[in-house]
Design an enzyme around this catalytic site. Structure first.
Site, PDB file in Angstrom:
ATOM      1  N   MET A 150       0.844  -1.209   0.000  1.00 37.99           N
ATOM      2  CA  MET A 150       0.000   0.000   0.000  1.00 37.99           C
ATOM      3  C   MET A 150       0.879   1.259   0.000  1.00 37.99           C
ATOM      4  SD  MET A 150      -2.789  -1.387   2.772  1.00 37.99           S
ATOM      5  CE  MET A 150      -1.539  -1.933   3.929  1.00 37.99           C
ATOM      6  N   GLN A 198     -10.818   3.067  -0.698  1.00 40.03           N
ATOM      7  CA  GLN A 198     -10.561   4.379  -0.097  1.00 40.03           C
ATOM      8  C   GLN A 198     -11.376   5.459  -0.795  1.00 40.03           C
ATOM      9  OE1 GLN A 198      -6.307   4.703  -0.476  1.00 40.03           O
ATOM     10  NE2 GLN A 198      -5.909   3.811   1.547  1.00 40.03           N
ATOM     11  N   THR A 220       1.938   1.651   6.060  1.00 40.11           N
ATOM     12  CA  THR A 220       1.331   2.814   5.428  1.00 40.11           C
ATOM     13  C   THR A 220       0.757   3.676   6.537  1.00 40.11           C
ATOM     14  OG1 THR A 220      -0.581   3.554   4.124  1.00 40.11           O
ATOM     15  CG2 THR A 220      -0.703   1.367   5.042  1.00 40.11           C
ATOM     16  N   ASN A 221       0.792   4.977   6.362  1.00 40.10           N
ATOM     17  CA  ASN A 221       0.211   5.871   7.360  1.00 40.10           C
ATOM     18  C   ASN A 221      -1.309   5.857   7.314  1.00 40.10           C
ATOM     19  OD1 ASN A 221       2.455   7.858   8.674  1.00 40.10           O
ATOM     20  ND2 ASN A 221       3.077   7.248   6.624  1.00 40.10           N
ATOM     21  N   THR A 222      -1.874   5.960   6.117  1.00 38.05           N
ATOM     22  CA  THR A 222      -3.324   6.121   5.978  1.00 38.05           C
ATOM     23  C   THR A 222      -4.097   4.993   6.644  1.00 38.05           C
ATOM     24  OG1 THR A 222      -3.119   7.383   3.922  1.00 38.05           O
ATOM     25  CG2 THR A 222      -5.221   6.277   4.314  1.00 38.05           C
ATOM     26  N   CYS A 281       3.311   9.990   4.650  1.00 31.96           N
ATOM     27  CA  CYS A 281       2.940   8.977   3.664  1.00 31.96           C
ATOM     28  C   CYS A 281       4.221   8.237   3.350  1.00 31.96           C
ATOM     29  CB  CYS A 281       2.355   9.612   2.400  1.00 31.96           C
ATOM     30  SG  CYS A 281       2.106   8.421   1.063  1.00 31.96           S
ATOM     31  N   THR A 282       4.183   6.927   3.318  1.00 29.68           N
ATOM     32  CA  THR A 282       5.421   6.158   3.225  1.00 29.68           C
ATOM     33  C   THR A 282       6.085   6.260   1.861  1.00 29.68           C
ATOM     34  OG1 THR A 282       4.045   4.187   2.832  1.00 29.68           O
ATOM     35  CG2 THR A 282       4.870   4.539   5.070  1.00 29.68           C
ATOM     36  N   GLU A 283       5.408   6.867   0.868  1.00 21.65           N
ATOM     37  CA  GLU A 283       6.049   7.108  -0.427  1.00 21.65           C
ATOM     38  C   GLU A 283       6.810   8.435  -0.481  1.00 21.65           C
ATOM     39  OE1 GLU A 283       3.420   3.874  -1.124  1.00 21.65           O
ATOM     40  OE2 GLU A 283       2.853   5.857  -0.406  1.00 21.65           O
TER      41      GLU A 283
END
Length: 231
Positions: free
Chosen positions: A10, A52, A83-85, A197-199
């Protein structure tokens, strides 16, 4: 060494970073032949992103709990949601599965507290920036005042994540956009900025800001290694 269970995919771009950071940290701690004991459940992010967009958070919660249970059955001894979300449903996952879940906001909050900061900016998906689950945890557990970009900036930060970063695209114009958004947060009093956000850490780094940037991917992964080796 405890076995780390990773709920990933994700997107897979950031999950690959988790795997790299965790294994490098284990090698640094234990020597050149060492690597992490870990299990990965990787979602098809297209399915997650569609839910989402539809606002089907109950459906997403069911999928996250199912992933956690699969990792538990496979022998994981602790859990990371990569993932943060999707920490929006971290409490529900923790309630459903007896394994300890390391919360990504706690890893960020602890790092911010170590630097003595009290007011920080937050970048992430629109869900992370606009819904209260992340900001409230940082406020309640670490006493942080968390601010987010203005609406138009939030929309652009979100767009770059979903249209570029999850596809592995790094655009110089988007890097400059993020730099500008960070600068506006600093103008509003942010003493540091959470890359929530991990990206995002593949796009910007400490050299892109006048204040500390808190890379949640790295902080979360390193916290997992500490828990796996020290507890």
């Amino acid at each position: 060494m405890k076995t780390i269970g990773l709920i990933g995919g994700m997107s897979w771009e950031s999950s690959a970073e988790y795997y790299r950071i965790i294994n490098r940290a284990v090698r640094d701690r234990l020597g050149p032949e060492a690597s992490a004991q870990c299990l990965l459940w990787s979602f098809d992010f297209a399915e997650i992103a569609a839910l989402q967009r539809a606002g089907d958070w109950p459906g997403l919660t069911e999928r996250m709990i199912d992933a956690a249970r699969r990792l538990e059955a496979g022998g994981a001894e602790m859990l990371l949601i990569c993932t943060n979300t999707m920490h929006r449903m971290a409490d529900e996952v923790q309630t459903a599965v007896p394994l300890p879940l390391l919360h990504i906001a706690d890893a960020a909050g602890a790092a911010i507290a170590r630097q003595g900061l009290t007011r920080v900016g937050l970048l992430g998906t629109a869900f992370t920036m606009e819904q209260p689950f992340y900001r409230e945890r940082l406020r309640e557990r670490f006493g942080l005042d968390v601010i987010v970009p203005e609406e138009a900036n939030r929309a652009e930060v979100h767009r770059v994540i979903y249209e570029e970063l999850i596809a592995g695209r790094i655009e110089p114009t988007s890097r400059q956009t993020y730099r500008d958004v960070i600068a506006r947060l600093v103008d509003r009093g942010a003493q540091g900025v959470i890359l929530g956000c991990t990206e995002i850490p593949v796009l910007v780094s400490d050299t892109d800001a006048a204040v500390p940037l808190f890379d949640t991917t790295r902080l979360h992964a390193e916290a997992a290694v500490g828990a796996a080796l020290d507890s």
